[in-house]
Structure formats: C-alpha cells, structure tokens
Design a protein around this motif. Structure first.
Motif, PDB file in Angstrom:
ATOM      1  N   SER A   1      33.519  36.337   6.751  1.00  0.00           N
ATOM      2  CA  SER A   1      33.578  37.374   5.726  1.00  0.00           C
ATOM      3  C   SER A   1      32.776  36.945   4.509  1.00  0.00           C
ATOM      4  O   SER A   1      32.799  35.775   4.106  1.00  0.00           O
TER       5      SER A   1
ATOM      6  N   GLN B   1      34.428  54.792  -2.913  1.00  0.00           N
ATOM      7  CA  GLN B   1      34.651  53.368  -3.101  1.00  0.00           C
ATOM      8  C   GLN B   1      34.036  52.944  -4.429  1.00  0.00           C
ATOM      9  O   GLN B   1      33.235  53.671  -5.022  1.00  0.00           O
TER      10      GLN B   1
ATOM     11  N   ASP C   1      33.698  47.248   5.136  1.00  0.00           N
ATOM     12  CA  ASP C   1      34.321  46.017   4.649  1.00  0.00           C
ATOM     13  C   ASP C   1      33.237  45.049   4.178  1.00  0.00           C
ATOM     14  O   ASP C   1      32.043  45.344   4.213  1.00  0.00           O
ATOM     15  N   ASP C   2      33.679  43.862   3.734  1.00  0.00           N
ATOM     16  CA  ASP C   2      32.742  42.905   3.151  1.00  0.00           C
ATOM     17  C   ASP C   2      31.638  42.508   4.118  1.00  0.00           C
ATOM     18  O   ASP C   2      30.478  42.369   3.728  1.00  0.00           O
TER      19      ASP C   2
ATOM     20  N   THR D   1      40.600  36.416   9.498  1.00  0.00           N
ATOM     21  CA  THR D   1      39.480  36.558   8.571  1.00  0.00           C
ATOM     22  C   THR D   1      39.200  35.221   7.891  1.00  0.00           C
ATOM     23  O   THR D   1      40.084  34.648   7.259  1.00  0.00           O
TER      24      THR D   1
END
Length: 739
Positions: free
Chosen positions: A39, A64, A132-133, A227
């Motif tokens: 991540s 977002q 997501d990241d 993660t």
C-alpha cells in the motif's frame, strides 16, 4: 533442544545450505513483484470521524477528497484568449481520463478567484483519482509524466496528495538502494576490523543477505492476506541486515574462541549453540516482543511495520542458529582464512581481564553517585527540548525542493489566497428539507478565523455573509437529505490545520455533521497515535519486566533497565525536536525544511525499534553479569567482569547496526532522516552511556538489593533455566579471544 539442533545442522549442513539457497531464490523472485502488492498510504485511521465522513461522501455523492492538483502558469496571465482556450482544453482532457472524477478548474468554474493566483499568472485544475491508495498510486504513475511539462501555451506542474505519496515511494526506493550500496562495504570493513579475518567478516554478511531475502518472501505472503505499507520494506531490509549481523557477530565470536580452546568444529558449534545460540534466540524473541508495541496503533503504515518487524527479528534469530552453524560446519577452521589483522593477546586461563570496559566499570563504581548524577543531567539536558514537542503529520515539505508536489504546494501557499487542495469537507447525512439550517451553519463556518470561503448547496459564504446565491453548480453539494460543505482555509489556516479542524468540529450545527479532508485525516491520525501510545508502552514494558526477570532473577534490575532506557529515549526525542522541529543542523543533513512539528509516526516507530534493540543488548549484558554474580557472589566484580566480557561485543554490534540505520540519514525525505538520526543516537547512547556508565553506577548504589527476589520468584527463576549457559563468553578457565 539446542544440542539436538546443533547435531542435526552439522550432520546435514549441505542440505541446510541448499534449502537456504532455495528460500533465497524464492524470496528474490517474490521481491520482484512485492512492491506492487504494498500500500502506498496507510496513515488513515479506520473508523475515525474523517474516515466515516469520507465513506459518506463516496456513497452519497460519489465524491472523494481532492488528491490531484495541476498548477498551470501562462505567460501574460491565465485570462488571455490563448490561455483560456488551452486551460479549458486541459480541463476537458483531464476529466476524460479513466478513474478521474470531480475535475474542475479556474476556466470551468466561471473563473473562480479561489483558483487563480494573486498576480493572475497561475491557475489551478483540481481533480480526484478514485480508488484506494494502491489504485491511486498506479494511476498517478501514468498521469504524472503525461501532464508534467507544457500544454499548448501553458506550463503545467502536477501536485496534490497523490503525487506526494508517489514521490515519497519513489524517493524511498532510491534511498534504500543508495543506502544498501553504502552499508554493505562499510559494514564489511567494520567486521574485518572486529574479526581480523575476511572470511570471518563475510560470514555474517552472507547470513544477513539470506535473512533479508527470506524476510522479503515472508513479507510477500503477508501482503497477500493483509495490508502492508511500502514503508515496511525498509524495516525488512535494514532491520534484517542489522539484527542478522549482530547475532552472527555474537555467534562467530564465540565459535572462534571455542576453536582456539582446542575443540573440533562439531564440538565448537555444539558449545556455541548452547551458549551464544540460546542468547540469540532469547534476544530475537525479546526484540520481537518490543516490536509488537507497534501493532497497537490503528494506522496500517505503523502496524505493518510491527508485523514485518516481528517476523524479521524471529527470522534473524532462526537463520543465526541454522544457516550460520551450517556454514561454519562447512568452513571449519578456515573461518580465520585471509587474516588481515594480527590477533590480539589473549587473557591467560584463570586470570581476569583488565581491559577498557573493566577499568571503566571499576572507575564508575568507585564514585557511582556523582558519575550517575552527571550522566543523568546530560541526558535530561539533551531531552529538555522534548518538552516542547509538537506532533503533526508529514506534508510536502518533507520532500526535497525539487519534488513536483513540493513545488506546487509551495506556490499555492505563497501565491494563492486559498485553494480546494486544502479544503475541509463537512458532511451532514441527515439535514432537514428546509435549507435555512444549512445556510445558517454555512454562515457560522465562514465566520471562523482562518476560513476564506464556504461553499454548499445554498451558495457561497465569506466572513459570516452570503457572497453568492446558489447556482446550478451548487447542486452537487446535495443528494437527497445529505448535504456537504466545502470549507476553504486561508494561508494561515493551511499553516495551522489542527486548529482549523478543531474549530470546524466544535461549531454548533442544527444537525449531525462529520468532517474530513487531508487536514482532518492527519488530525485524526495524530490523535490516534497519541491516545494509543500509553497502551503500547505499557504492554511492552510489562512483558519486558517478565523477560528481564527470567534473565536476571532480580526484581529490581528489570525496572531499573526500563527507567534507564526511558532516559535514553527522552534524550533521543529531545535531539529530534531540536534538529527536525526547530531546524538546527539542517546544513549538515542536506538542508531539509523544518516544518515546526515532528511527525507523530516518528515517536511511535522509534520507540518500537530503538526499545527493541536496547532490550537486545540488555539481554547480552545482564545475562553475563548474572552468570558472574552466581559464580562469585560479588556484585562489583560481576558487573566489572561481565561488562569486560560483553562490552566490546555490544559496542561493536551497536556500531554496526547504527551504521546500517544511518543510511536513512542520507534520504531525501526529512521523515526518513529523523529515523536515520534518532535510531543510531538511541542505540549508541544505550550501548555506551546507559550500559557502560549508568547501569554499573546504579547497580553499585543498590548493592545486594540489586539481586533480591522473594523466594517464590527465585523458584520461578531457577525453574525457567533461561539464564543457564546463555552467555556468549567463553568458559571462565579459558582465554578470551579478541580480534
């Protein structure tokens, strides 16, 4: 158990080495695809107010937090016909990109003054890279080279949080490669100076490489089920290298001594395994326990460093008692081949050494009170700046001035009154149909200090007044009964984000609200770290008291060790505040930019790593002192002899692992520099001032009470057998081999 393991490893030494090579090849192959599984972020707190607000924004509005900013500069100004045409085209192109949402710009928003610089030469294009990241990281890697540069008559620089995270990852990879290229040759030179032999020096490095690659393979497996942050990769490479070398240093030193005592290879390995091997395993377990403190923190970036740190410590211990003995069994007496330095004189059998560490301990114990007072005063003086520590989260200023995200952020802060890049988003998931309450709340928010403008479904507000009525563009702020507010900060609000977040959240609203945005995310992360720190400290301290009791059999010594380690950490934190928060010595460390805060992740991670290493050396030293005390019953003699026997090894190990971590100080990221200075400082202070001066002084002051324990705990200590043959020193009736 260790005798059994020693016999099996020696008998099947080639099989053990072949198996290790296979694991290395698998780990190397896994490493080639590992980075894509990590991540890029991990500094958000799941379940926090900012996280819940972000989830509502995504679910109700498809919105977002803005993470992409294009800084556009036009010769002659952004309002010229050419600039207007090219700006509109650039906005349309970015909006058409896959994965991009909520793209707006100076030209598409009716020339909003908030998106134009004060001199009129620059303007902003804002957007959101969805996902997501990891998804954002992959997308920005393709967008950055495509948009950075020129577009028609415009000059374009790409910034925003997505670029910040990407540049941190790229810079971190480069720093790790550069650090490793320097660490290996420097470490080899130090090992040659310690052992005097090239073959003996290469042996720990070989086992360290095996450890690192096996850890990378394990990290690949962990990343498939949980993660893991990309920051954890540095822990695997540098901590794995440092611990493996430390443990091998201990093991090889004892093995060579046994050879000089006339033992054959197999017997020397057996004796070494039952003594140094036991110490290595217990020490690896101790370091792993210390690193579990990082798992308490609810941030994936810190927690993942705890996971891989625990695995790395245990694997370093296991390879040191399997792969290393197998390699020594193959080498045999050839461990001393290619000797470059003459052997030092050995201490004759039955005589006590009168070396540096022995003389230091005796000098300290002759005047324990004034010496301890002087050292404690120095440590407290070094730690004094820590009283003014201000915790925050990293921003673009931790990167070099050449970084694109840093240049964009600096330009916005200097030339723009405000921007959507730093906006706070306040979500009201259940607002009344009557918009009067919405307008009232927007008015209150706009009247807060350091708020430039508030936009919502009812219009735009500044300084407690409505500046513009609602337009079709404001419809995006409402979805059913849900409404959100965009709070744009002034430059002072950007510089004081925590104060603004608290002020917004404390503003009375006629309906429930949740606040998010990068400043809110950072505030929640800092708060979570601070609130969980006592639990992490307490749990690790409690376990360490138990482990150190099993080593020493003393009630007092474990608590004394914790207090002394706390002094060392206090001095380290003081130095970090003085350097990185206040900006001293920037010229010596690559001219980093002081942000006025210390990243909240630094104390947490520094505590886990440095405390673990401190306990590592603590086990080495206290086990040796306890053995001497059991033999002589003389506390003063036990400390002096124990320190002489182990002081050189502990100092050498501390020096080597400090060199390894100093690689962080070469980083282009000031956050990494803090680790590169803090970790070696903590380790070296602990191995010298604490173990070499304060520990002997305080043990002398307490006298026989140092080793007191109630009868039932004495029985526990005797039953545990952790202390038996657990030191790395040679038998008392044999000479000590040095160099």
């Amino acid at each position: 158990m260790l005798n059994w393991l020693s016999a099996r490893v020696v008998r099947h030494r080639r099989g053990v080495l072949v198996f290790a090579i296979l694991l290395v090849l698998v780990g190397g192959a896994a490493g080639s695809s590992l980075y894509s599984k990590l991540s890029a972020g991990g500094f958000e707190v799941a379940g926090s107010e900012s996280a819940r607000a972000a989830e509502l924004l995504q679910n109700d509005f498809g919105q977002q937090t803005t993470n992409l900013t294009l800084l556009v500069t036009a010769t002659g100004g952004v309002g010229t016909p050419a600039a207007t045409a090219d700006g509109a085209a650039l906005t349309r192109k970015l909006a058409a990109e896959a994965g991009l949402t909520n793209v707006t710009s100076y030209w598409s928003s009716g020339q909003s003054p908030q998106l134009r610089s004060r001199d009129g030469d620059s303007a902003l294009v804002l957007g959101v890279i969805s996902g997501d990241d990891t998804t954002v990281e992959k997308r920005i890697a393709t967008l950055l080279p495509e948009y950075q540069g020129s577009f028609g008559s415009l000059a374009v620089q790409v910034g925003g949080n997505a670029v910040l995270q990407h540049e941190m990852n790229v810079q971190g990879q480069q720093d790790t490669e550069k650090g490793e290229a320097l660490v290996f040759p420097v470490t080899l030179v130090l090992l040659v100076l310690i052992f005097g032999s090239v073959v003996a020096a290469l042996t720990p490095l070989a086992v360290a490489v095996v450890t690192m690659l096996i850890c990378i393979g394990v990290m690949w497996i962990l990343s498939s089920v949980s993660t893991l942050s990309s920051l954890a990769l540095s822990v695997v490479t540098l901590l794995g290298l440092g611990l493996a070398i430390d443990y091998c240093l201990l093991f090889v030193n004892r093995y060579r001594e046994e050879l000089t005592h006339g033992r054959d290879t197999a017997d020397a390995i057996r004796v070494t395994m039952s003594s140094a091997g036991r110490t290595v395993l217990f020490s690896a377990f101790t370091v792993a326990v210390a690193l579990t403190g990082l798992i308490w923190f609810p941030l994936d970036a810190i927690r993942s460093m705890g996971y891989v740190g625990v695995a790395t410590a245990l694997i370093a211990g296991l390879t040191s008692v399997t792969v290393l003995p197998a390699l020594l069994a193959v080498l045999g007496p050839r461990i001393d081949r290619w000797r470059l330095l003459r052997k030092r004189s050995a201490v004759p059998a039955g005589e006590l050494s009168d070396g540096f560490w022995h003389r230091l301990a005796m000098a300290v114990m002759r005047r324990p009170v004034p010496i301890a007072a002087a050292v404690i005063a120095v440590l407290l003086l070094l730690g004094a700046p820590a009283l003014g520590i201000k915790l925050g989260m990293p921003d673009e200023r931790i990167l070099p001035p050449s970084a694109s995200s840093r240049q964009v952020a600096d330009t916005i802060n200097q030339q723009f009154d405000t921007s959507g890049q730093n906006a706070l988003l306040v979500v009201a998931p259940d607002s009344p149909a009557d918009r009067a309450g919405v307008a009232e709340f927007a008015t209150r928010l706009s009247s807060l200090p350091n708020v430039a403008q508030v936009d919502t479904v009812t219009g735009s507000y500044q300084a407690g007044n409505q500046q513009a009525p609602a337009s079709p563009a404001n419809a995006r702020f409402a979805a059913g009964r849900s409404v959100y507010f965009s709070v744009l900060p002034t430059p002072d609000g950007v510089d004081q984000p925590d104060s603004l977040v608290k002020a917004v959240r404390q503003t009375t609203a006629p309906f429930p609200t949740l606040t998010t945005g990068m400043s809110a995310v950072n505030y929640d992360s800092t708060t979570a770290i601070v609130s969980h720190l006592p639990w992490a400290l307490g749990s690790v301290a409690l376990i360490m008291v138990v482990l150190l009791f099993l080593v020493t059999g003393s009630v007092l010594v474990p608590f004394l060790s914790l207090v002394l380690s706390a002094l060392s950490l206090t001095a380290t934190f003081g130095a970090l505040v003085w350097i990185f928060q206040d900006g001293h010595l920037s010229w010596l460390l690559g001219h980093f930019t002081a942000t006025g805060t210390v990243s909240a992740s630094v104390p947490a991670m520094l505590f886990g790593l440095s405390f673990g290493l401190a306990m590592d050396y603590q086990v080495f030293l206290l086990a040796r002192i306890r053995e001497e005390y059991d033999h002589s019953g003389d506390g003063t003699l036990a400390v002096a002899v124990g320190l002489e026997r182990i002081g050189r090894i502990v100092t050498a190990a501390a020096l080597i692992i400090s060199i390894v971590f100093l690689a962080f100080a070469m980083s282009g990221i000031s956050l990494s520099k803090a680790f590169g200075i803090g970790l070696p400082l903590a380790v070296l202070m602990d191995a010298t001032l604490i173990r070499g001066v304060l520990l002997p002084a305080t043990m002398q002051m307490f006298g026989k009470a140092t080793w007191w324990a109630p009868p039932f705990l004495q029985r526990v200590y005797a039953t545990a057998a952790v202390h038996r043959d657990s030191v790395d020193s040679p038998p008392r009736d044999n000479p000590v081999q040095v160099g």
